[in-house]
Design an enzyme around this catalytic site. Sequence first.
Site, PDB file in Angstrom:
ATOM      1  N   ARG A 299      -7.010  12.648   1.204  1.00 26.11           N
ATOM      2  CA  ARG A 299      -5.916  13.085   2.079  1.00 26.11           C
ATOM      3  C   ARG A 299      -4.553  12.566   1.617  1.00 26.11           C
ATOM      4  NH1 ARG A 299      -7.205   9.764   7.591  1.00 26.11           N
ATOM      5  NH2 ARG A 299      -9.212  10.778   7.312  1.00 26.11           N
TER       6      ARG A 299
ATOM      7  N   HIS B 290       1.000   6.058   1.994  1.00 31.50           N
ATOM      8  CA  HIS B 290       1.791   6.953   2.841  1.00 31.50           C
ATOM      9  C   HIS B 290       2.974   7.582   2.128  1.00 31.50           C
ATOM     10  CE1 HIS B 290      -0.969   6.433   5.951  1.00 31.50           C
ATOM     11  NE2 HIS B 290      -0.824   5.121   5.950  1.00 31.50           N
TER      12      HIS B 290
ATOM     13  N   GLU C 286     -11.170  -9.431   3.066  1.00 27.38           N
ATOM     14  CA  GLU C 286      -9.901  -9.108   3.713  1.00 27.38           C
ATOM     15  C   GLU C 286     -10.184  -9.018   5.201  1.00 27.38           C
ATOM     16  OE1 GLU C 286      -7.707  -5.677   2.279  1.00 27.38           O
ATOM     17  OE2 GLU C 286      -6.615  -5.538   4.170  1.00 27.38           O
TER      18      GLU C 286
ATOM     19  N   GLU D 178      -8.646   0.342  -2.776  1.00 27.25           N
ATOM     20  CA  GLU D 178      -9.505   0.395  -1.579  1.00 27.25           C
ATOM     21  C   GLU D 178     -10.398   1.603  -1.702  1.00 27.25           C
ATOM     22  OE1 GLU D 178      -7.623   0.677   2.190  1.00 27.25           O
ATOM     23  OE2 GLU D 178      -6.356  -1.032   1.771  1.00 27.25           O
TER      24      GLU D 178
ATOM     25  N   ASN E 282       0.853  -1.183   0.000  1.00 28.97           N
ATOM     26  CA  ASN E 282       0.000   0.000   0.000  1.00 28.97           C
ATOM     27  C   ASN E 282       0.900   1.248   0.000  1.00 28.97           C
ATOM     28  OD1 ASN E 282      -1.424   2.261   1.104  1.00 28.97           O
ATOM     29  ND2 ASN E 282      -3.038   0.883   1.781  1.00 28.97           N
TER      30      ASN E 282
ATOM     31  N   HIS F  16      -3.909  -4.623   7.696  1.00 29.13           N
ATOM     32  CA  HIS F  16      -4.009  -3.504   8.628  1.00 29.13           C
ATOM     33  C   HIS F  16      -3.101  -3.722   9.827  1.00 29.13           C
ATOM     34  CE1 HIS F  16      -5.455   0.162  10.310  1.00 29.13           C
ATOM     35  NE2 HIS F  16      -5.954   0.399   9.120  1.00 29.13           N
TER      36      HIS F  16
ATOM     37  N   ARG G 286      -9.319   7.991  -0.745  1.00 30.68           N
ATOM     38  CA  ARG G 286     -10.274   8.384   0.299  1.00 30.68           C
ATOM     39  C   ARG G 286     -11.156   9.517  -0.190  1.00 30.68           C
ATOM     40  NH1 ARG G 286      -8.660   6.258   5.678  1.00 30.68           N
ATOM     41  NH2 ARG G 286     -10.429   7.451   6.406  1.00 30.68           N
TER      42      ARG G 286
ATOM     43  N   THR H 239      -8.229   3.469   8.641  1.00 30.10           N
ATOM     44  CA  THR H 239      -9.436   2.650   8.679  1.00 30.10           C
ATOM     45  C   THR H 239      -9.528   1.986  10.054  1.00 30.10           C
ATOM     46  OG1 THR H 239      -8.857   2.163   6.404  1.00 30.10           O
ATOM     47  CG2 THR H 239     -10.725   0.968   7.307  1.00 30.10           C
TER      48      THR H 239
ATOM     49  N   HIS I 193      -5.602   3.532  -1.600  1.00 30.91           N
ATOM     50  CA  HIS I 193      -6.915   3.854  -1.030  1.00 30.91           C
ATOM     51  C   HIS I 193      -7.249   5.283  -1.442  1.00 30.91           C
ATOM     52  CE1 HIS I 193      -9.538   4.021   2.906  1.00 30.91           C
ATOM     53  NE2 HIS I 193     -10.195   4.402   1.835  1.00 30.91           N
TER      54      HIS I 193
HETATM   55  N1  PXP Z   1      -6.080  -3.137   4.411  1.00 35.03           N
HETATM   56  C1  PXP Z   1      -7.011  -2.168   4.524  1.00 35.03           C
HETATM   57  C2  PXP Z   1      -8.417  -2.514   4.214  1.00 35.03           C
HETATM   58  C3  PXP Z   1      -6.673  -0.856   4.889  1.00 35.03           C
HETATM   59  O1  PXP Z   1      -7.616   0.091   4.996  1.00 35.03           O
HETATM   60  C4  PXP Z   1      -5.311  -0.551   5.110  1.00 35.03           C
HETATM   61  C5  PXP Z   1      -4.900   0.855   5.440  1.00 35.03           C
HETATM   62  O2  PXP Z   1      -5.164   1.681   4.365  1.00 35.03           O
HETATM   63  C6  PXP Z   1      -4.366  -1.581   4.978  1.00 35.03           C
HETATM   64  C7  PXP Z   1      -4.780  -2.868   4.645  1.00 35.03           C
HETATM   65  C8  PXP Z   1      -2.923  -1.358   5.220  1.00 35.03           C
HETATM   66  O3  PXP Z   1      -2.746  -1.080   6.574  1.00 35.03           O
HETATM   67  P1  PXP Z   1      -1.350  -0.585   7.110  1.00 35.03           P
HETATM   68  O4  PXP Z   1      -1.067   0.723   6.436  1.00 35.03           O
HETATM   69  O5  PXP Z   1      -1.558  -0.459   8.578  1.00 35.03           O
HETATM   70  O6  PXP Z   1      -0.338  -1.627   6.731  1.00 35.03           O
END
Ligand code: PXP
Length: 237
Positions: A50, A11, A151, A71, A8, A190, A46, A102, A44
């Site tokens: 952001r 960030h 998931e 996402e 992901n 997550h 959003r 999330t 994601h």
């Molecule tokens: N899975 C989902 C559904 C999420 O919303 C997120 C965060 O955007 C992640 C995985 C990844 O989480 P993390 O950034 O804590 O690794």
Amino acid sequence: MEKILNINVDHVATLRQARLGEHPDPIEACKIIKKTKAHGVVMHLREDRRHIQDNDLYRYKKTINLPLNLEMAPTTEMVLIANKIKPKMVTLVPEKRLELTTEGGLNLKRNIKKINKIVNSLNSKIQVMIFIDSDNEQIALAKNLGIHGIEINTGKYADAYGNQKNIELKKIKESAKYAHSLNLYLAAGHGLTIKNITKIAAIREINEFNVGHSVIGEAIFYGLYESVNKIYAKINK
Ligand code: PXP
């Protein structure tokens, strides 16, 4: 069997948006991810934009030849975008404006009609996943939606300490078994890190892992290529 790792890159965009400029560019991060052992990318989009911006998705589609898991909140606006981008996979997640990230899985008990409509309006070629807490009632509802899979939210496991961590792990294991028995494809994500992913990766039924914050954070110290391959090695020992 090899387990799938998706990175992901939200960030990377968070850092860019801190100055509202062009750097660091999540698409450049994807080019590095492509050289690693990871299989795909998660973004994601959003509702408050952001981090990831609409244009990041269009640029991704044009330049990065890796499977994308988009996402998104279950809204009509997001369905229109997903149907234009046509990612390999869409993961439906709940969204609240004021949350830092999330905070939990989608509540299907409360939103089943709305989610059903959203699932049916997504392009039929897109694999639909739903982000869900380890709760068998929710999993059974997800199965009824005719989606590709779920998931499982590992956030509570990641945040727990002491015996609570064992309790959360047990719940995830039981949910994975139940979902697998219903023929649902299984991902987890997550809060996963190099330190806590081993026990989750050992759950046989889980095929796919979505990891963001910890990998991008570690990349500050070790570089992105290294940090992605390090977590891949933990998943696929
Ligand atoms: N899975 C989902 C559904 C999420 O919303 C997120 C965060 O955007 C992640 C995985 C990844 O989480 P993390 O950034 O804590 O690794």
